[in-house]
Design an enzyme around this catalytic site. Structure first.
Site: not given
Lengths: 560, 560
Positions: B284, B343-345
């Site tokens: 992100h 998060d969400e790498v």
């Protein structure tokens, strides 16, 4: 930043899926000077003119009238005030401490051919007083050294002025306003392009109704279907039956007076929009009963009176009230069509009422047949108005005049439309466009893909001529979930999808379109539509419409 | 009209289903003077006092400080200006042509015991400078001939003043403002009651952030989780790295300066709200790359460079930038906690990069282990700040300090919470409260029924002491679908459900609650909650928060 995005638009979207590379900046960068709904025929050349609001005039070269002069004044104001490089420059500089890189305009293949200084408006036939079903809305617009907008109808001129306004765009650095050399020849695909607004479940202020009409005009919608009263409240302030709103409105301040309605009707007319009133009967009438309980049916459960239900179909007073009220409504709403509802009648209540039980037995009627009988009694009360009814009235076999329009709103809509077309009747379609139904991630794509004629074309056999009887449709904003806080952002730009579908349906390939998986970056034929809707959303916001973001991350400059 | 409704509330709801009798008026008539979130202990007597804004004063009898005097001024303004019978009388008369029936107040069992003329505020311990996790928010409020609000903490006084304001109500004819003789003893159930706002997917104006803080205070929420930057834009204007926002913000006007952040922090502090910044790394972060592309990883597909992905975990420059930036952020945000995301790498990108492939091979690491290593490197950069991380960081086995808080947001949240509790770590819960997920018909009931401690209590065995480690939760307003047009109405009053759940969780019976079928009019234990939320929604609107309708048809008088 824009550079990266445009780079990525060209290259990244060709990627196979598997890895999700996010780009910075808007998900769908807005287009520049693209018209929504897309015109039927449009040719843009690689030449542009610059625009200076201070050095520009609009001339009416042929006929004119109040509607036309009002429109010219309105659109002149829009282009002069809303398209103003100075205010954008101010904004750009406001809180900037460092020098931002000036981004070069991306389309370098454009050539300047001077200033746009004039628009000639040529109305070729006398104005009409009110918009009507089937009015001529076609127009021709030529933007060049000598710009000209022409139409056989004032309604076409209105549509063309809106298009003209939408063709302007800013350069990326906001230093210049441009308009491309363009030829547009445009006309609507469907005659009836409506928006239903329900002002009974929540009261909607007059200013938000007017704003809604502004937004409709920006989307070339032409019918404001005013679902003005319902079970929960009766905001219509009748002069002959003042008790209806006095006892049935939510609050004394939450009413529409004769003057309010006149204002709405005139405001709409000036924008080529019809205002079609709906007084839904015999169901959805509970608020009428605050003033006139006798016109409603008493409902029983296990022999106990439990409340009031639909109108009482065997009480002469019911019809008398309706007859008088309809006359008043017809005076205040000049539209030729009158929507009398007829949906969702709680027949169980009728079946529970001892008087109605007796009546049905004596006349050998089922409750559904009693509903049919009620509608048969009501329809003649409309006099010279033509009727619009919800599909139940058709389904129950009520004898309908040939020019009655049936509004399709329930499931199994394809078969329903085919049944209606087989009787030769006209219909308007709404099933796919219920704006109160929500879906995460933006549902306007579903609206955009729904085309009532395309739905039935493969099933209707050889008689494709009956397709013309599908005269249009309406997006429906039922009021349970919206009031003044969110009605504008909930409707727009979602209803814009319906509007473009009904105006020009530009993408032929949509018939075979299927939604791609969310994370795949492969080419999506709707990406162009999404980019145009980004521009259109920001355009609405610059003109005072709080349209919500249509398709994920992005921004509007200089907008509310 | 009210009479009918109240009649029906008492009788109709006892009906068996089968017939759906609609009542006119609001679906859930609002309560009068009920507090949201509901206090822990509340005793109302059958006596009321009348309130005249012109004849009223607030006295601080013990300690004071700026936060307290500001609050007294603020709430005095609210009760004097927003609770004003005259403006309501004006509204009532505005467009009224006929005499409306004056509706009698429904509760006739109430006895007047004079005027409320004074509120004494007794702060019993010195003020603290900033709100913090675990601060004392308890207070005691006695409304009687001698009204008194007392607390050991200025934060408790703030909560009590909000409660006090909410106890006032109008009579049905708007002629009188009343407040009941009441005793309230109140304190929060969960320490961390937050709202996440994402200002990267769309920019949110400063005024809407301040309005959000106002609304949070009205709902006794105490953590503003500012998800300030993300892939799409970088609106945080750093002074040491000005290029980050210069190249990464959507637009030069769409940034938050040091002064803006100071304003938000102070405004929040005055309302007992912590401001917790989030700079989400290493995923992100695409917008960081506009200024510092080297800090991101180049992603490859079939040997071709296709764009930039998560931060580059083997580039020292990445950590250097983070170290410096974090120091600046810590100066501007005084909160003890710093959210570093995690998060969400997009590990697929790391796996595709030749340099990282080599590094992982040399160090015998998987991509997930590389993520863990990255977080291990970043956490010490926080210095004395404590860390909050998204659950992935815990899931990947990163060694976490004992006081690190894990934020649970994904599916299978019950098992995840149990896993976290077993390590003795604190957690905050968000999975059930994603405000960007939409559902037709109002989803706040689902939020209301979600209680993180109740979810795990049956599965956690005997060690219920660990339940305290569930320190609270956050409603999350991700920015893809909201901007200034709709962020306020989308968040409120939906987040109010989360707020009451976290403050006092009033309805013990909810553990066994199951949603009733929509059309059944049988008694629903949540009806009382719905009625209180109607009042609270109108209250928010009177105070300038565009809260949307929570539960169907209804109206607010004298509100935006």
């Amino acid at each position: 930043m824009f550079k990266n995005i445009l780079f990525c638009l060209e290259f990244c979207i060709a990627l196979a899926s598997g890895m999700y590379v996010v780009d910075p900046g808007p998900r769908y960068p807005p287009t520049k000077g693209e018209v929504w709904p897309k015109p039927q025929y449009e040719n843009k050349e690689k030449f542009y003119m610059t625009f200076n609001p201070a050095n520009f005039e609009i001339n009416t070269t042929a006929l004119s009238c109040n509607i036309l002069t009002n429109a010219v004044e309105r659109y002149a104001f829009i282009v002069k005030r809303k398209l103003n490089t100075k205010s954008h420059q101010r904004l750009l500089k406001r809180r900037r401490k460092h020098t931002f890189t000036v981004i070069q305009d991306t389309n370098k293949e454009m050539y300047n051919i001077g200033d746009l200084t004039k628009l000639e408006i040529e109305l070729l036939a006398p104005c009409q007083d009110y918009p009507y079903l089937g009015m001529d809305e076609s127009y021709e617009l030529i933007i060049s050294e000598r710009s000209k907008l022409s139409s056989m109808s004032v309604w076409g001129i209105l549509r063309g002025l809106e298009t003209w306004t939408q063709l302007f765009y800013f350069t990326d650095d906001y230093n210049e306003i441009r308009i491309n050399k363009t030829h547009i020849s445009d006309f609507p695909r469907y005659q009836h392009r409506g928006l239903l607004l329900d002002t009974s479940r929540h009261y909607i202020s007059l200013s938000n109704i007017l704003r809604t009409l502004d937004a409709m005009a920006m989307n070339k919608m032409n019918v404001f279907h005013w679902h003005i009263v319902d079970d929960q409240s009766f905001p219509y302030q009748s002069e002959i039956f003042p008790n209806l709103s006095e006892k049935g409105a939510f609050h004394p301040s939450m009413i529409y007076t004769k003057a309010d309605i006149g204002l709405v009707v005139n405001y709409a007319r000036d924008r080529g929009i019809r205002v079609m009133p709906e007084f839904d009967v015999p169901g959805h009438t509970r608020s009428w009963g605050n003033a006139y309980p006798d016109t409603l049916t008493e409902c029983y459960l296990n022999g106990q009176l439990i409340g009031l239900g639909p109108m009482n179909p065997i009480n002469n007073g019911t019809y008398k009230l309706l007859e008088e009220l309809i006359k008043e409504v017809q005076q205040w709403f000049p539209d030729k069509y009158f929507h009398v509802g007829g949906d969702e009648v709680e027949l169980e209540c009728w079946r529970s009422n001892p008087d109605l039980q007796k009546y049905m037995k004596e006349h050998n009627l089922t409750a559904a047949q009693l509903h049919a009988l009620f509608m048969e009694n009501v329809l003649p009360l409309l006099g010279s108005s033509k009727a619009v009814v919800w599909q139940e009235v058709f389904d129950e076999g009520v004898p309908l005049a040939e020019d009655t329009i049936v509004q399709v709103w329930k499931y199994d809509w394809v078969n329903e439309m085919i049944r209606i077309l087989k009787t030769g009747r006209k219909l308007i379609f709404s099933s796919s466009w219920y704006l109160d139904h929500l879906k995460t991630g933006g549902d306007w794509i579903d609206y955009y893909l729904a085309d009532p004629r395309e739905m039935v074309i493969d099933k209707i056999g050889n008689d494709t001529s009956s397709l013309d009887k599908i005269i249009g449709g309406e997006a429906c904003m039922w009021g349970e979930v919206v009031d003044d806080t969110n009605v504008i952002s909930r409707v727009w730009p979602r209803a814009s999808a319906t509007a473009e579908r009904l105006w020009s349906s530009p993408t032929d390939s949509l018939r075979t379109y299927s939604r791609s998986t969310p994370n795949a970056r492969s080419y999506d034929p709707l990406d162009g539509v999404r980019q145009r809707l980004e521009e259109h959303t920001c355009r609405m916001r610059r003109r005072g419409i709080r349209a919500q973001p249509p398709s994920g991350p992005g921004f509007c400059v200089g907008a509310i």
